[in-house]
Design an enzyme around this catalytic site. Sequence first.
Site, PDB file in Angstrom:
ATOM      1  N   ASN A  58      36.650  40.952  36.583  1.00  0.00           N
ATOM      2  CA  ASN A  58      36.252  39.595  36.977  1.00  0.00           C
ATOM      3  C   ASN A  58      35.215  39.602  38.098  1.00  0.00           C
ATOM      4  O   ASN A  58      35.251  38.798  39.017  1.00  0.00           O
ATOM      5  CB  ASN A  58      37.466  38.765  37.411  1.00  0.00           C
ATOM      6  CG  ASN A  58      38.388  38.465  36.246  1.00  0.00           C
ATOM      7  OD1 ASN A  58      37.962  38.401  35.103  1.00  0.00           O
ATOM      8  ND2 ASN A  58      39.662  38.292  36.535  1.00  0.00           N
ATOM      9  N   VAL A  62      39.854  44.974  43.576  1.00  0.00           N
ATOM     10  CA  VAL A  62      41.043  44.681  44.353  1.00  0.00           C
ATOM     11  C   VAL A  62      41.506  45.966  45.038  1.00  0.00           C
ATOM     12  O   VAL A  62      41.650  47.010  44.387  1.00  0.00           O
ATOM     13  CB  VAL A  62      42.174  44.117  43.469  1.00  0.00           C
ATOM     14  CG1 VAL A  62      43.404  43.806  44.324  1.00  0.00           C
ATOM     15  CG2 VAL A  62      41.708  42.866  42.734  1.00  0.00           C
ATOM     16  N   LYS A  77      41.168  41.132  47.514  1.00  0.00           N
ATOM     17  CA  LYS A  77      40.325  40.911  46.342  1.00  0.00           C
ATOM     18  C   LYS A  77      38.907  40.610  46.816  1.00  0.00           C
ATOM     19  O   LYS A  77      38.664  39.577  47.450  1.00  0.00           O
ATOM     20  CB  LYS A  77      40.863  39.745  45.510  1.00  0.00           C
ATOM     21  CG  LYS A  77      40.023  39.414  44.293  1.00  0.00           C
ATOM     22  CD  LYS A  77      40.638  38.245  43.529  1.00  0.00           C
ATOM     23  CE  LYS A  77      39.789  37.854  42.340  1.00  0.00           C
ATOM     24  NZ  LYS A  77      40.366  36.704  41.608  1.00  0.00           N
ATOM     25  N   ASP A 170      43.738  30.370  32.300  1.00  0.00           N
ATOM     26  CA  ASP A 170      43.528  31.780  31.948  1.00  0.00           C
ATOM     27  C   ASP A 170      44.830  32.563  32.104  1.00  0.00           C
ATOM     28  O   ASP A 170      44.831  33.691  32.577  1.00  0.00           O
ATOM     29  CB  ASP A 170      42.429  32.390  32.822  1.00  0.00           C
ATOM     30  CG  ASP A 170      41.842  33.663  32.214  1.00  0.00           C
ATOM     31  OD1 ASP A 170      42.032  33.887  30.997  1.00  0.00           O
ATOM     32  OD2 ASP A 170      41.215  34.440  32.952  1.00  0.00           O
TER      33      ASP A 170
END
Length: 319
Positions: A58, A62, A77, A170
């Site tokens: 994405n 992380v 993140k 999502d």
Amino acid sequence: MAVVRERRQLNLRLPLPSEHRSRFPPPLPPSAPAPAAPSSTAISAADLEKLQVLGHGNGGTVYKVRHKQTSAVYALKVVHGDSDPAVRRQILREASILRRTDSPHVIKCHGVFDLPGGDIAFCMQYMDMGTLETLLRNGVVFTESLLSKLCRQILTGLEYLHSHKIIHRDLKPSNILVDQKMEIKISDFGVSKILQRTLDPCNSYVGTCAYMSPERFDPDSFGSKSYDVYAGDIWSLGLTLLELYVGHFPYLAPGQRPDWATLMCAICFGEPPALPEGTSGDFRSFVECCLQKDSSKRWSATQLLAHPFVSGVDLQPSA
């Protein structure tokens, strides 16, 4: 076996980028205050020591990090805030949602801050077992008993989000975090949307299409002017449960790589996938309540919490 249905004209035009952006709510400024950490001192990037990489995806990475003063462990993140204004708006929308949430089954955010180079960092609650997708890849067997416990927690989180007019959009195994006690947190709100006064259908093509409900592919055929905009999250929950139980994404054969056209045809024209023989009636009924193609017939999170598959689960920690 899928049932062949009468052909109909689908409205499957992908929206233009300008159409996507006009739907975004105004972002919060990067300097807006974030929730305070459990300690009395606010967390900053300089306070954190990177321990290891937990994962990529994405548009970011992380890390497992440790607070230098308190030794508390967090997940950091780091999202790449490139020059695309739409990407930055999406990042700030996630920050906006994280600042608004306070649920034991939604991931907790302890701070949001800018990094050199334009990146944005989220200091998050650390979950030591990763995601449900991680457990599935590592060979964990998801029994009905385990799934009912996990499912009740997910539903409790969804009920909280929906009551605060937040659609996740999502939900999938890789966005559900878990710890050693098998307690879960819903995470990754990068494509979610806080609904404003007007409850629009949220039919834009964002998120992972594999878990998209029929009305998000084709709102004219499977939705209605008054359909429940939160129902898409319930569809995604049903597919998530099926995937965890059978060990692979239920619309595809094991190992098959999905593509948009295949998924669209399967979801819009085929019958919803079902559990294999040998599963309990309560489990079958629960999944069927989630995977109604007509969104108006899909149960809400509140209704599903009263379903026999999850209603008897005790979420209180054992003594």
